[in-house]
Design a protein around this motif. Structure first.
Motif, PDB file in Angstrom:
ATOM      1  N   PHE A  47     -17.691 -16.051  -3.518  1.00 40.53           N
ATOM      2  CA  PHE A  47     -16.906 -16.472  -2.362  1.00 40.53           C
ATOM      3  C   PHE A  47     -17.793 -16.600  -1.127  1.00 40.53           C
ATOM      4  O   PHE A  47     -18.905 -16.078  -1.078  1.00 40.53           O
ATOM      5  N   GLU A  48     -17.269 -17.281  -0.150  1.00 33.91           N
ATOM      6  CA  GLU A  48     -18.025 -17.516   1.086  1.00 33.91           C
ATOM      7  C   GLU A  48     -18.406 -16.197   1.731  1.00 33.91           C
ATOM      8  O   GLU A  48     -17.579 -15.292   1.863  1.00 33.91           O
ATOM      9  N   ARG A  49     -19.644 -16.093   2.136  1.00 33.42           N
ATOM     10  CA  ARG A  49     -20.116 -14.875   2.788  1.00 33.42           C
ATOM     11  C   ARG A  49     -19.782 -14.902   4.278  1.00 33.42           C
ATOM     12  O   ARG A  49     -19.829 -15.937   4.912  1.00 33.42           O
ATOM     13  N   ARG A  50     -19.453 -13.751   4.813  1.00 35.55           N
ATOM     14  CA  ARG A  50     -19.130 -13.608   6.234  1.00 35.55           C
ATOM     15  C   ARG A  50     -20.191 -12.736   6.906  1.00 35.55           C
ATOM     16  O   ARG A  50     -20.871 -11.946   6.240  1.00 35.55           O
ATOM     17  N   PRO A  51     -20.320 -12.823   8.224  1.00 39.36           N
ATOM     18  CA  PRO A  51     -21.253 -11.931   8.915  1.00 39.36           C
ATOM     19  C   PRO A  51     -20.913 -10.481   8.632  1.00 39.36           C
ATOM     20  O   PRO A  51     -19.733 -10.106   8.554  1.00 39.36           O
ATOM     21  N   SER A  52     -21.929  -9.658   8.469  1.00 40.71           N
ATOM     22  CA  SER A  52     -21.690  -8.253   8.152  1.00 40.71           C
ATOM     23  C   SER A  52     -21.058  -7.546   9.340  1.00 40.71           C
ATOM     24  O   SER A  52     -21.269  -7.895  10.494  1.00 40.71           O
ATOM     25  N   ASP A  53     -20.283  -6.545   9.026  1.00 44.53           N
ATOM     26  CA  ASP A  53     -19.619  -5.766  10.063  1.00 44.53           C
ATOM     27  C   ASP A  53     -20.627  -4.797  10.680  1.00 44.53           C
ATOM     28  O   ASP A  53     -21.340  -4.100   9.981  1.00 44.53           O
ATOM     29  N   ARG A  54     -20.682  -4.726  12.008  1.00 43.50           N
ATOM     30  CA  ARG A  54     -21.671  -3.892  12.686  1.00 43.50           C
ATOM     31  C   ARG A  54     -21.039  -2.676  13.362  1.00 43.50           C
ATOM     32  O   ARG A  54     -21.659  -2.023  14.185  1.00 43.50           O
ATOM     33  N   SER A  55     -19.804  -2.405  13.010  1.00 39.53           N
ATOM     34  CA  SER A  55     -19.101  -1.327  13.705  1.00 39.53           C
ATOM     35  C   SER A  55     -19.455   0.051  13.161  1.00 39.53           C
ATOM     36  O   SER A  55     -19.109   1.059  13.754  1.00 39.53           O
ATOM     37  N   GLY A  56     -20.113   0.090  11.998  1.00 38.17           N
ATOM     38  CA  GLY A  56     -20.414   1.380  11.386  1.00 38.17           C
ATOM     39  C   GLY A  56     -19.384   1.810  10.368  1.00 38.17           C
ATOM     40  O   GLY A  56     -19.535   2.818   9.701  1.00 38.17           O
ATOM     41  N   TRP A  57     -18.292   1.033  10.219  1.00 31.32           N
ATOM     42  CA  TRP A  57     -17.243   1.384   9.262  1.00 31.32           C
ATOM     43  C   TRP A  57     -17.618   0.998   7.828  1.00 31.32           C
ATOM     44  O   TRP A  57     -17.013   1.456   6.881  1.00 31.32           O
ATOM     45  N   PRO A 107       0.816  -1.212   0.000  1.00 32.19           N
ATOM     46  CA  PRO A 107       0.000   0.000   0.000  1.00 32.19           C
ATOM     47  C   PRO A 107       0.852   1.265   0.000  1.00 32.19           C
ATOM     48  O   PRO A 107       1.950   1.274   0.581  1.00 32.19           O
ATOM     49  N   PRO A 108       0.358   2.343  -0.631  1.00 31.53           N
ATOM     50  CA  PRO A 108       1.111   3.599  -0.593  1.00 31.53           C
ATOM     51  C   PRO A 108       1.206   4.114   0.835  1.00 31.53           C
ATOM     52  O   PRO A 108       0.416   3.733   1.710  1.00 31.53           O
ATOM     53  N   GLU A 109       2.166   4.957   1.049  1.00 29.02           N
ATOM     54  CA  GLU A 109       2.457   5.418   2.409  1.00 29.02           C
ATOM     55  C   GLU A 109       1.251   6.083   3.065  1.00 29.02           C
ATOM     56  O   GLU A 109       0.971   5.868   4.248  1.00 29.02           O
ATOM     57  N   ASN A 110       0.497   6.893   2.291  1.00 32.22           N
ATOM     58  CA  ASN A 110      -0.637   7.587   2.897  1.00 32.22           C
ATOM     59  C   ASN A 110      -1.755   6.623   3.292  1.00 32.22           C
ATOM     60  O   ASN A 110      -2.550   6.914   4.190  1.00 32.22           O
ATOM     61  N   TRP A 111      -1.831   5.446   2.648  1.00 31.16           N
ATOM     62  CA  TRP A 111      -2.783   4.430   3.069  1.00 31.16           C
ATOM     63  C   TRP A 111      -2.244   3.680   4.296  1.00 31.16           C
ATOM     64  O   TRP A 111      -2.959   3.437   5.243  1.00 31.16           O
ATOM     65  N   ARG A 112      -0.970   3.298   4.216  1.00 27.83           N
ATOM     66  CA  ARG A 112      -0.355   2.473   5.261  1.00 27.83           C
ATOM     67  C   ARG A 112      -0.425   3.168   6.619  1.00 27.83           C
ATOM     68  O   ARG A 112      -0.557   2.517   7.661  1.00 27.83           O
ATOM     69  N   ASN A 113      -0.325   4.497   6.606  1.00 26.68           N
ATOM     70  CA  ASN A 113      -0.313   5.246   7.856  1.00 26.68           C
ATOM     71  C   ASN A 113      -1.703   5.692   8.319  1.00 26.68           C
ATOM     72  O   ASN A 113      -1.837   6.331   9.358  1.00 26.68           O
ATOM     73  N   ALA A 114      -2.721   5.366   7.521  1.00 26.65           N
ATOM     74  CA  ALA A 114      -4.081   5.770   7.880  1.00 26.65           C
ATOM     75  C   ALA A 114      -4.668   4.823   8.920  1.00 26.65           C
ATOM     76  O   ALA A 114      -4.386   3.624   8.932  1.00 26.65           O
ATOM     77  N   ALA A 115      -5.515   5.366   9.792  1.00 22.99           N
ATOM     78  CA  ALA A 115      -6.090   4.572  10.879  1.00 22.99           C
ATOM     79  C   ALA A 115      -6.968   3.437  10.362  1.00 22.99           C
ATOM     80  O   ALA A 115      -7.071   2.386  11.001  1.00 22.99           O
ATOM     81  N   TRP A 116      -7.597   3.645   9.180  1.00 17.64           N
ATOM     82  CA  TRP A 116      -8.538   2.638   8.681  1.00 17.64           C
ATOM     83  C   TRP A 116      -7.844   1.463   8.008  1.00 17.64           C
ATOM     84  O   TRP A 116      -8.468   0.421   7.780  1.00 17.64           O
ATOM     85  N   TRP A 117      -6.548   1.599   7.660  1.00 16.24           N
ATOM     86  CA  TRP A 117      -5.908   0.580   6.836  1.00 16.24           C
ATOM     87  C   TRP A 117      -5.857  -0.787   7.527  1.00 16.24           C
ATOM     88  O   TRP A 117      -6.152  -1.813   6.910  1.00 16.24           O
ATOM     89  N   GLU A 118      -5.506  -0.824   8.803  1.00 19.76           N
ATOM     90  CA  GLU A 118      -5.394  -2.101   9.491  1.00 19.76           C
ATOM     91  C   GLU A 118      -6.741  -2.833   9.518  1.00 19.76           C
ATOM     92  O   GLU A 118      -6.794  -4.060   9.417  1.00 19.76           O
ATOM     93  N   ARG A 119      -7.822  -2.077   9.632  1.00 15.02           N
ATOM     94  CA  ARG A 119      -9.149  -2.691   9.637  1.00 15.02           C
ATOM     95  C   ARG A 119      -9.563  -3.152   8.245  1.00 15.02           C
ATOM     96  O   ARG A 119     -10.289  -4.135   8.099  1.00 15.02           O
ATOM     97  N   TYR A 120      -9.118  -2.423   7.233  1.00 18.08           N
ATOM     98  CA  TYR A 120      -9.523  -2.742   5.857  1.00 18.08           C
ATOM     99  C   TYR A 120      -8.731  -3.920   5.292  1.00 18.08           C
ATOM    100  O   TYR A 120      -9.280  -4.783   4.596  1.00 18.08           O
ATOM    101  N   ASN A 121      -7.454  -3.969   5.573  1.00 22.48           N
ATOM    102  CA  ASN A 121      -6.580  -4.999   5.020  1.00 22.48           C
ATOM    103  C   ASN A 121      -7.029  -6.387   5.501  1.00 22.48           C
ATOM    104  O   ASN A 121      -7.327  -6.584   6.672  1.00 22.48           O
ATOM    105  N   ALA A 122      -7.081  -7.335   4.576  1.00 19.46           N
ATOM    106  CA  ALA A 122      -7.531  -8.691   4.910  1.00 19.46           C
ATOM    107  C   ALA A 122      -6.379  -9.511   5.486  1.00 19.46           C
ATOM    108  O   ALA A 122      -5.216  -9.313   5.115  1.00 19.46           O
ATOM    109  N   PRO A 123      -6.663 -10.461   6.375  1.00 20.59           N
ATOM    110  CA  PRO A 123      -5.614 -11.319   6.937  1.00 20.59           C
ATOM    111  C   PRO A 123      -4.919 -12.137   5.842  1.00 20.59           C
ATOM    112  O   PRO A 123      -5.546 -12.513   4.840  1.00 20.59           O
ATOM    113  N   PRO A 124      -3.629 -12.456   6.003  1.00 20.81           N
ATOM    114  CA  PRO A 124      -2.891 -13.245   5.003  1.00 20.81           C
ATOM    115  C   PRO A 124      -3.563 -14.570   4.668  1.00 20.81           C
ATOM    116  O   PRO A 124      -3.573 -14.978   3.496  1.00 20.81           O
ATOM    117  N   ALA A 125      -4.127 -15.254   5.656  1.00 21.46           N
ATOM    118  CA  ALA A 125      -4.760 -16.546   5.392  1.00 21.46           C
ATOM    119  C   ALA A 125      -5.948 -16.396   4.452  1.00 21.46           C
ATOM    120  O   ALA A 125      -6.207 -17.270   3.606  1.00 21.46           O
TER     121      ALA A 125
END
Length: 399
Positions: free
Chosen positions: A150-160, A112-130
């Motif tokens: 693809f397999e559906r997952r429970p929807s996120d309820r955090s408001g993000w 990811p570009p630096e401005n994405w990597r340093n953004a607070a939302w990036w860790e939540r958006y990025n998918a796990p390696p597995a």
């Protein structure tokens, strides 16, 4: 090479801008061919993709503004079968000329570009390696798939509004160049492994990738200030320090010239190859409608500074606070933005309704404008497959 400063009028800048955007002559003057679409993509940088579907998809509507009605399946065939272009990040998610793939490959390597990597939302958006590994394995085994496969997952309820894990993985892998968009199916992305989609190409150098922010921006805008280049091309999106470095490097290399524009603040820049053609730019004429996501309006401050036209997309503005409407199309007439209208296509009834229409203060209508606007609306209705065109009270002379 010694610094070269050229004095250029604001009118000349606007003319060159319109020429580079393919908006100097009336819609349909140039036939829509594969070469013409490639030329448009190369000059402007890209066609922006957007899911809003009030009239038509943004990339189709942007082409209509210049070429008039066409067969959408023909455009899709050129892009996804003949591979004259590819989907990736340009201004936003875009269709880009295949000749620019080396720039895309360099961004993929840096993702990811630096401005994405340093953004607070990036860790939540990025998918796990597995999850990424699972998605890649599924594509490897089953071939091209939509995210819904693809397999559906429970929807996120955090408001993000974070999409399901597999969809996030597909999007991140697309940015990273591991998967690519093979085609669109009812505008839904069909993903495949990147090596099955992209042709062989060598990534651009880091310097060439950085310079693409400037050179693609000047290709699409003609002559522009640093302020007017910001946010036109966002792959890359250099910070202030790097922008200064890019400008200095290209001035030293003789690729660009500094320009002085009487009455305008700041320094403007232009490609050297454009400097000797400024006196040959034709007078803009004709009438057309501009998509909200058109490359002509990617840098809205530029439209305000050079054309005295303030434009804001009001899609996300509460209805009670909208000034002009939900999906407003600016009206371009003889090289000036002279008004705007708010259309709505009712597909179940084949009706195109113009809900609101506003002209700029001080603009005086004449027969040329009325005829041009009438032709534009009739052409748009034909393109959208509308049998009935309805206009606001007082505008029936357009029917």
């Amino acid at each position: 090479m010694p610094k070269r400063t050229v004095t250029i009028s604001r009118e000349t800048i606007v003319r060159l801008w319109l020429l580079r955007q393919g908006l100097t002559s009336p819609r349909g003057t140039v036939p829509i061919t594969q070469d013409a679409v490639v030329d448009h993509l190369t000059r402007t940088g890209a066609l922006q993709l957007d899911s809003v579907y009030v009239t038509d998809r943004a990339h189709y509507l942007s082409l209509w503004s210049r070429f008039g009605p066409f067969k959408r399946e023909q455009i899709d065939g050129w892009i996804y079968d003949d591979r004259i272009a590819y989907e990736y990040w340009g201004h936003e998610a875009s269709i880009l000329p295949i000749s620019h793939l080396p720039f895309g490959l360099r961004r993929m390597r840096r993702f990811p570009p630096e401005n994405w990597r340093n953004a607070a939302w990036w860790e939540r958006y990025n998918a796990p390696p597995a999850v990424k590994r699972r998605v890649l394995q599924r594509l490897r085994q089953d071939g091209p798939l939509e995210s819904a496969d693809f397999e559906r997952r429970p929807s996120d309820r955090s408001g993000w509004g974070i999409p399901k894990e597999d969809k996030r993985a597909l999007q991140v892998l697309w940015h990273a160049g591991r998967v690519a968009v093979r085609r669109r199916r009812h505008f839904r992305r069909v993903y495949d492994l990147a090596e099955r989609v992209y042709p062989e190409a060598t990534p651009a150098s880091s310097a060439a990738f950085e310079d693409s922010w400037l050179l693609i921006g000047l290709s699409g805008n003609g002559i522009a200030s640093e302020k007017h280049l910001m946010n036109y091309w966002t792959a890359p999106a250099p910070n202030a320090k790097l922008r200064k470095h890019i400008l200095a490097r290209n001035l030293k290399a003789g690729r660009i010239a500094e320009c002085h524009v009487p009455g305008m603040d700041g320094t403007y820049y232009g490609l050297i190859e454009h400097m000797d053609t400024l006196s040959q730019i034709p007078e803009p004429w004709g009438t057309t409608l501009i998509c909200p996501f058109d490359s002509f309006l990617w840098q809205r401050q530029r439209a305000e500074d050079l054309l005295d036209f303030r434009y804001r997309i009001e899609i996300y503005v509460p209805p009670s606070k909208r000034k002009y409407g939900y999906y407003v199309l600016p009206i371009l007439h003889n090289g000036k933005l002279v008004g705007r209208l708010d259309p709505k296509l009712y597909r179940d009834r084949n009706v195109l309704e113009i809900r609101h229409m506003h002209l700029e203060p001080g603009f005086q209508q004449d027969h040329s404008f009325v005829g041009g606007l009438r032709d534009s609306l009739a052409s748009l209705a034909t393109f959208l497959g509308a049998d009935d065109l309805r206009v606001p009270r007082g505008w029936h002379k357009l029917l």
